[in-house]
Scaffold this motif. Structure first.
Motif, PDB file in Angstrom:
ATOM      1  N   UNK A 160      44.842  21.245  46.371  1.00 32.09           N
ATOM      2  CA  UNK A 160      46.134  20.824  45.834  1.00 32.09           C
ATOM      3  C   UNK A 160      45.942  19.834  44.695  1.00 32.09           C
ATOM      4  N   UNK A 164      47.099  20.332  40.905  1.00 28.52           N
ATOM      5  CA  UNK A 164      47.989  19.364  40.268  1.00 28.52           C
ATOM      6  C   UNK A 164      47.372  18.867  38.970  1.00 28.52           C
ATOM      7  N   UNK A 231      51.502   5.781  37.301  1.00 31.35           N
ATOM      8  CA  UNK A 231      52.761   6.511  37.504  1.00 31.35           C
ATOM      9  C   UNK A 231      52.522   8.018  37.573  1.00 31.35           C
ATOM     10  N   UNK A 240      49.552  11.122  49.578  1.00 30.43           N
ATOM     11  CA  UNK A 240      49.873  12.503  49.902  1.00 30.43           C
ATOM     12  C   UNK A 240      48.611  13.322  50.149  1.00 30.43           C
ATOM     13  N   UNK A 241      47.692  13.245  49.194  1.00 33.32           N
ATOM     14  CA  UNK A 241      46.549  14.153  49.233  1.00 33.32           C
ATOM     15  C   UNK A 241      45.254  13.439  49.588  1.00 33.32           C
ATOM     16  N   UNK A 333      55.984   2.830  41.081  1.00 31.98           N
ATOM     17  CA  UNK A 333      55.607   3.872  42.046  1.00 31.98           C
ATOM     18  C   UNK A 333      55.164   5.138  41.314  1.00 31.98           C
ATOM     19  N   UNK A 334      54.786   6.106  42.104  1.00 34.20           N
ATOM     20  CA  UNK A 334      54.298   7.350  41.539  1.00 34.20           C
ATOM     21  C   UNK A 334      55.444   8.344  41.428  1.00 34.20           C
ATOM     22  N   UNK A 335      55.437   9.140  40.367  1.00 31.72           N
ATOM     23  CA  UNK A 335      56.471  10.169  40.246  1.00 31.72           C
ATOM     24  C   UNK A 335      56.058  11.373  41.081  1.00 31.72           C
ATOM     25  N   UNK A 336      57.030  12.231  41.301  1.00 35.88           N
ATOM     26  CA  UNK A 336      56.750  13.416  42.098  1.00 35.88           C
ATOM     27  C   UNK A 336      56.314  14.530  41.149  1.00 35.88           C
ATOM     28  N   UNK A 337      55.683  15.554  41.678  1.00 36.73           N
ATOM     29  CA  UNK A 337      55.103  16.565  40.794  1.00 36.73           C
ATOM     30  C   UNK A 337      56.166  17.250  39.954  1.00 36.73           C
ATOM     31  N   UNK A 338      57.325  17.584  40.547  1.00 33.85           N
ATOM     32  CA  UNK A 338      58.337  18.259  39.747  1.00 33.85           C
ATOM     33  C   UNK A 338      58.923  17.316  38.705  1.00 33.85           C
ATOM     34  N   UNK A 339      59.049  16.028  39.086  1.00 36.12           N
ATOM     35  CA  UNK A 339      59.559  15.064  38.112  1.00 36.12           C
ATOM     36  C   UNK A 339      58.567  14.873  36.978  1.00 36.12           C
ATOM     37  N   UNK A 346      60.567  18.644  29.693  1.00 37.09           N
ATOM     38  CA  UNK A 346      61.964  18.525  29.299  1.00 37.09           C
ATOM     39  C   UNK A 346      62.260  17.266  28.516  1.00 37.09           C
ATOM     40  N   UNK A 347      61.387  16.308  28.573  1.00 36.42           N
ATOM     41  CA  UNK A 347      61.668  15.084  27.827  1.00 36.42           C
ATOM     42  C   UNK A 347      60.653  14.877  26.707  1.00 36.42           C
TER      43      UNK A 347
ATOM     44  N   UNK B  19      45.307  10.032  58.286  1.00 40.15           N
ATOM     45  CA  UNK B  19      45.688  10.329  56.920  1.00 40.15           C
ATOM     46  C   UNK B  19      46.258   9.017  56.400  1.00 40.15           C
ATOM     47  N   UNK B 125      55.462   5.751  48.382  1.00 41.85           N
ATOM     48  CA  UNK B 125      55.893   6.378  47.136  1.00 41.85           C
ATOM     49  C   UNK B 125      54.995   5.966  45.979  1.00 41.85           C
ATOM     50  N   UNK B 126      53.954   5.210  46.255  1.00 38.48           N
ATOM     51  CA  UNK B 126      52.929   5.006  45.243  1.00 38.48           C
ATOM     52  C   UNK B 126      52.785   3.612  44.680  1.00 38.48           C
ATOM     53  N   UNK B 127      53.670   2.692  45.015  1.00 40.98           N
ATOM     54  CA  UNK B 127      53.538   1.338  44.467  1.00 40.98           C
ATOM     55  C   UNK B 127      52.831   0.462  45.483  1.00 40.98           C
ATOM     56  N   UNK B 198      61.632   5.144  38.429  1.00 43.41           N
ATOM     57  CA  UNK B 198      60.754   6.065  39.150  1.00 43.41           C
ATOM     58  C   UNK B 198      61.047   5.997  40.636  1.00 43.41           C
ATOM     59  N   UNK B 202      62.509   8.876  43.138  1.00 42.47           N
ATOM     60  CA  UNK B 202      61.759   9.332  44.296  1.00 42.47           C
ATOM     61  C   UNK B 202      62.570   9.293  45.580  1.00 42.47           C
ATOM     62  N   UNK B 378      56.194  11.910  52.539  1.00 42.61           N
ATOM     63  CA  UNK B 378      55.804  10.506  52.683  1.00 42.61           C
ATOM     64  C   UNK B 378      56.996   9.593  52.504  1.00 42.61           C
TER      65      UNK B 378
ATOM     66  N   UNK D  11      71.346  10.563  27.186  1.00 44.09           N
ATOM     67  CA  UNK D  11      69.932  10.694  27.515  1.00 44.09           C
ATOM     68  C   UNK D  11      69.155   9.480  27.009  1.00 44.09           C
TER      69      UNK D  11
END
Lengths: 372, 393, 174, 202
Positions: A160, A164, A231, A240-241, A333-339, A346-347, B19, B125-127, B198, B202, B378, D11
């Protein structure tokens, strides 16, 4: 344009003075800058890891490494030693070739890309005409290594992570290239040396960041994504992984990934400095002082000092950016894969395209300012 | 144009029991279609110690040290409920001072628990950084606990009929110091986290649980309140002395992870307010251990009356749980922590059923993660706030 | 708790006085027995397992939307097993909401009763836990298997006649 | 066209907002860089355990009457009390007493219920050993007193929050000898006396 310090010419001339043939002298010169840049890059990456620890510690009200050398500066060395003597474990059902080659394929292109980073008019390994383009193309080799590692590990998390990495790298390659294109358009060249020279002369006001603020942001975001910084560190998203593609690696393989990521980060910072922050140029042109002091620009001593200032300036800018990247890493924080993909396609992509168009229009309208 | 049909096998991935973000030893068997979650099955029991069976063979005094190992982050609540169950069954009266001390301890514990929810949630969520900030404040709570109870986590402080010891000298002052220090820190967290785009992306709209579902799934605590139910056992049951204080139930109607975040952040503030009020109104002298006043006042002074003691009557080691049954509960930070106790007039309870909030709240997880992305597992799991010690008991 | 003071008189006066919920159930024709109220004055109704589902459905329709706690009791070695349910009417700004407890006795040799999963989803894991620890089989439960103990565990650990094995086989890691 | 432009404007606004709030977050982390680290550098700095701290158990052999209350209140009946009934004195005589600290959870029940106070908690918490059997303390080992952190010249002692003076939140800020918050019993007594000078004790 002033010539500045040219070590190669001096070196070759000196050897020829000893009676060597010009060809031999050239050949003798060739490996020197490579070795120097290799050592330098490794050193900067080590410094980056140390900085990462210290800055993150400071941002979290901790002390960080303290006892390994003054302020813990020897911690990266300890890291390297530890990772070198650590047992290398390969999972039983991993693909031996992919598993071993993965980290190498990740690190090599990054090191190769250091070829084009200039620290002065002639302080660059090779002043290629395709300079930045080489970097853009070479850096897209690294995800193949990640994919190899992820696939070869025979671990679902790794797979995964590798996927990614590939997806992320492909999506951010495009806005990155477009941002670079705008710069190239203004400089009429892809050579990094030319790009810096084009920004020279007006000190801080001449830097590309003023003419390309949007491009700068796009490039910075895309570069962070390319380096898999926080990010956007989805390929190795710990929560996650587990560790993404490097889950199964230990010892040297892990070290290569680790080194690769920091080398890449330093490289990106250097390139941002070169492309947008005037490379080796000081915020106030050195010539102003030199002529103010009544010295000649071609004075050998002045040349050496200018070169030293140039190197310092480049590194200073790069490390300033590195600091921002580190602080950002420990803030968001970290963004999600789709974001992440949304943001890329898209941006950043449309904005980069618009930026390119606007740059082209401005170039046609104001050729003096935007490099006619 | 015809679409090329690609068929991919769903991937079954095993997350846990070790994990990084499984909050201990939870194991999820996740079926993935690429990055999308098709299904998820939690597997429990890796931390199962059969606390209920142990309870059937222990007196209350013997069992008390065990209970902090259920929910080891909200330790005071487990002790409170363990003490409340036999106490109410035997109709043991508790002095007012002891109740105030209990409330202060409970709310401090709630703050500590919510803090240690906030950090891992953000880490999920990563922070990473908030994790370190919350430890700074949590250490202070634990310093206070250590001074009053003797241990940082495994307090063994509540007793049938009161608490084990009165507050030590200067404790009230320092607790007030903590409150004044803590409230701005919550603002700082909010500045760092709440509006971060962000973070918002999330958690907003992720893991949405409707009001009906939340009730039907038996959610409690912040999970229930974030889904739009104004239900807080401190208000509903009027236990201890919560009615003496002015505080508001925190609830939101969105039902997503962000609403749960807001509820918990709000609860930390409210807890802080409750502590401040409780410290002011602490019966028997606003500040100090009462021993000096008792001695000064002589044996017949008001300081020696029931309300000004920290324990009504020291319970015997073989305190008998009378015949009878009932279900008692407290509002723990994770939700409704309940005990069904069936006594048969012996030192050991015949049946000691624990209703852990985490266990009940966790069962909705597969419901919430279906159709989401891997990373959302998560975020949702983090927002549920499970502690495997109490889920598995 | 205020509930403690509800009806100490009735508790002593009539041995088994039917509370309002019990009366309502009786008026609707649902068979059950009233047991002693529990210590906090909550009505405890004894329901035969055949009638559990209709009674529970009636209570659900009556407004008991929240299953607080479900668990098992072993009345002693060789005696019946009990499955109990604590129900509450959950509402916003509730003050002393109505509560009721159901108890279903099942014989030890045939511990079966219908599941309440389809009324209150929260029964899912709680019933699994009761099954796991007491061996009470909830018929119709979608996924009735061991939850806390390992899947190949032998015996029902919380039963009073359970004998703790002296020696544990190292359980296979999955 | 206008709709499109509006969209672009919205935007852009979003992007600016995002940048603003990320910047706000960065100021928080950046601000922390100038704050003093809150960590305590363990082997060089140590927290002074509180008065009620439950560390290793201290046992006074002579006080023990071998009543075994400690065993009965212990969650796992851990203390081993080896006694013999002396028929002449009609008393239990303690022969041996031991607690295995590899198993003890320091709940303090034994200390709380000990009728003769022969058990007490010390502030010793560094109990590591190379062999877990070394943690099985006999009555001699249980009778040893630990060294106070304050007496160790290698260690900078620190106090936990509850023992700091009022208003001080960081133990690094003050010396550990400075007086902590709260009134001493004699001060409370004096205060009480001052408040009611007329009333006399019976």
């Amino acid at each position: 344009m002033e010539t500045g310090l040219d070590l190669q010419r001096t070196f070759v001339q000196a050897l020829e003075g000893f009676g060597l043939m010009p060809g031999v002298a050239q050949t003798l010169w060739m490996p020197l800058p490579m070795v120097i840049i290799l050592v330098g890059a490794t050193l900067w990456a080590l410094v980056a890891t140390w900085l990462e620890r210290k800055v993150s510690a400071a941002a979290q009200q901790r002390i960080g490494p303290e006892y390994a050398g003054p302020l813990g500066v020897l911690i990266p060395v300890a890291d390297v030693v530890k990772l070198l003597i650590k047992e290398t474990i390969r999972p039983a059902k991993a693909d031996p070739w992919l598993f071993s080659l993965g980290p190498v394929v990740v690190v090599l292109p990054v090191l190769l890309a250091y070829l084009i980073v200039p620290f002065g008019q002639h302080l660059v390994v090779t002043d290629l005409a395709v300079g930045v383009f080489l970097w853009v193309s070479i850096s897209s080799v690294a995800p193949i290594g990640l994919l190899m590692a992820g696939y070869g590990s025979n671990n679902k998390y790794s797979l995964l992570g590798g996927l990614r990495a590939a997806a992320q790298s492909i999506s951010y390659e495009v806005p990155l290239a477009l941002a670079v294109l705008a710069i190239a358009m203004m400089s009429n060249s892809l050579s990094t040396v030319d790009i810096v020279n084009q920004q020279a002369g007006y000190g801080i006001l001449g830097w590309n960041v003023w003419r390309q603020p949007v491009g700068f942001l796009i490039f910075w975001i895309a570069a962070l994504a390319e380096c898999e910084r926080l990010p956007f560190d989805l390929p190795e998203a710990e929560e996650e992984l587990v560790a993404g593609y490097q889950t199964e690696y230990s010892g040297v393989g892990f070290m290569l990934f680790y080194a690769g990521s920091y080398l890449n980060l330093v490289l990106s910072c250097l390139l941002v400095a070169v492309l947008y922050l005037g490379g080796w140029e000081a915020p106030i042109p050195v010539e102003v002082f030199v002529t103010g002091l009544g010295l000649s620009v071609t004075d050998p001593l002045v040349e050496v000092i200018t070169a030293a200032i140039g190197i310092t300036m480049t590194l200073l800018k790069a490390y300033l950016l590195l600091f921002t990247a580190i602080l950002l890493r420990w803030t968001v924080p970290r963004v999600r894969i789709d974001q992440l993909l949304d943001l890329g396609w898209k941006f950043l992509l449309p904005v980069a395209l618009v930026n390119l168009l606007v740059t082209a229009a401005l170039k046609l309208s104001f050729p003096q300012v935007f490099g006619g | 144009m015809t679409l090329i049909e690609t068929r991919t096998e769903p991937m079954v991935i095993n997350m846990g029991p070790h994990h990084p973000s499984m909050h201990g030893v939870l194991r999820l068997i996740v079926t993935l279609d690429g990055e999308n979650v098709i299904d998820c099955e939690p597997v429990l029991g890796y931390l199962h110690r059969s606390m209920e069976k142990i309870a059937e063979n222990r007196t209350v005094v013997q069992y008390l040290p065990y209970v902090t190992r259920w929910d080891y982050l909200a330790t005071m609540f487990t002790e409170a409920i363990t003490v409340n169950a036999p106490e109410k069954l035997a109709d043991v009266a508790v002095p007012r001072r002891a109740r105030y001390i209990r409330v202060i301890m409970l709310e401090l514990s709630r703050i500590a628990s919510h803090l240690l929810w906030l950090g891992p949630f953000l880490a999920d969520v990563g922070a990473q950084t908030p994790f370190f900030y919350i430890f700074r404040e949590r250490e202070m709570v634990y310093d206070l606990f250590e001074a009053a109870t003797g241990m940082r986590m495994m307090h063994n402080y509540f007793r049938v009929g009161g608490v084990a010891a009165d507050l030590p000298y200067g404790w009230v002052d320092k607790c007030e110091d903590f409150c004044t220090y803590f409230l701005p820190k919550v603002d700082e967290y909010e500045k760092l986290i709440t509006n971060n785009p962000i973070f918002r992306k999330r958690v907003q709209g992720v893991g949405t649980l409707s009001r009906e579902d939340a009730i039907n799934w038996g959610m409690s605590g912040p999970m229930l309140r974030a889904s739009g139910v104004n239900w807080d056992l401190r208000r509903v049951d009027h236990y201890e002395v919560y009615d003496d204080f002015d505080w508001a139930v925190q609830w939101h109607t969105d039902g997503d992870c962000f609403a749960r975040y807001l509820v918990r952040i709000g609860e930390m503030r409210e807890s802080c307010k409750i502590i401040q009020q409780a410290l002011k109104g602490l019966p028997g002298g606003p500040y100090e251990n009462l021993e000096a006043k008792r001695m000064g006042g002589g044996p017949k002074s008001e300081w020696n009356t029931f309300d000004y003691q920290f324990t009504g009557k020291k319970s015997a080691p073989n305190f008998k749980i009378p015949k009878g049954e009932h279900y008692v509960r407290v509002e723990a930070p994770k939700g409704e922590l309940g005990i069904y106790v069936l006594g048969d007039d012996s030192p050991f309870p015949w049946r000691w059923k624990i209703r852990p909030p985490g266990f009940i709240n966790l069962q909705v997880l597969p419901q919430l993660v279906r159709g989401m992305k891997v990373a959302d597992i998560m975020a949702i799991l983090g927002s549920i706030d499970v502690i495997m010690g109490e889920v598995d008991r | 708790m205020a509930e403690e003071q509800v009806t100490p008189a009735t508790e002593t006066a009539a041995l088994v006085s039917a509370g309002p919920i019990s009366q309502w159930l009786t008026s609707q024709g649902f068979g059950h027995d009233s047991l002693d109220r529990d210590h906090q004055g909550v009505e405890v109704l004894k329901v035969e397992r055949e009638f559990l589902l209709p009674v529970a459905t009636a209570l659900y329709a009556y407004g008991f939307n929240y299953l607080r706690c479900q668990g098992g009791i072993d009345l002693g070695p060789g005696e019946d097993l009990v499955s109990f349910y604590y129900l509450t009417k959950l509402a916003d700004n509730a003050e002393q909401p109505e509560e009721v407890a159901l108890k279903v006795q099942v014989p030890r040799h045939d511990p079966r009763l219908p599941t309440l999963y389809w009324l209150w989803k929260t029964a899912d894991w709680q019933e699994r836990e009761t099954y796991d620890l007491y061996g009470i089989v909830y018929e119709g439960h979608p996924d009735l298997k061991r939850i806390l103990m390992p899947e190949d565990w032998v015996g029902w650990p919380m039963r009073k006649d359970y004998i703790t094995p002296d020696f544990y086989e190292l359980q296979d890691a999955y | 066209m206008f709709k499109f432009l509006n969209q672009v404007a919205a935007y852009t606004q979003d992007a600016v907002q995002a940048a603003k709030y990320i910047g706000q977050g960065l100021t928080v982390t950046f601000d922390h860089m100038r704050r003093r680290p809150v960590t305590i550098q363990y082997p060089y700095e140590k927290l002074i355990p509180t008065e009620r701290f439950r560390g290793r158990i201290h046992f006074e052999y002579d006080k023990c009457i071998a009543c075994e209350v400690c065993v009965r209140v212990c969650p796992i009946n851990l203390p081993v009390v080896d006694w013999e009934y002396n028929k002449e004195l009609k008393k239990k005589e303690l022969k041996h007493y031991s607690i295995d600290f590899g198993v003890c959870i320091f709940c303090g029940n034994c200390v709380e219920y000990c009728p003769t106070n022969c058990l007490s908690m010390t502030e010793e918490y560094e109990l590591s050993a190379y062999d877990r059997h070394e943690l099985n303390y006999d009555s001699t080992a249980l009778g040893r007193l630990p060294k106070n952190v304050v007496e160790d010249p290698m260690v900078q002692p620190m106090r936990g929050l509850a023992y700091l003076p009022k208003g001080v939140m960081d133990p690094h800020e003050v010396d550990y000898t400075e007086r902590r918050a709260g009134l001493r019993p004699e001060e409370i007594l004096a205060q009480e006396q001052a408040q009611k000078p007329v009333s006399t004790p019976q």
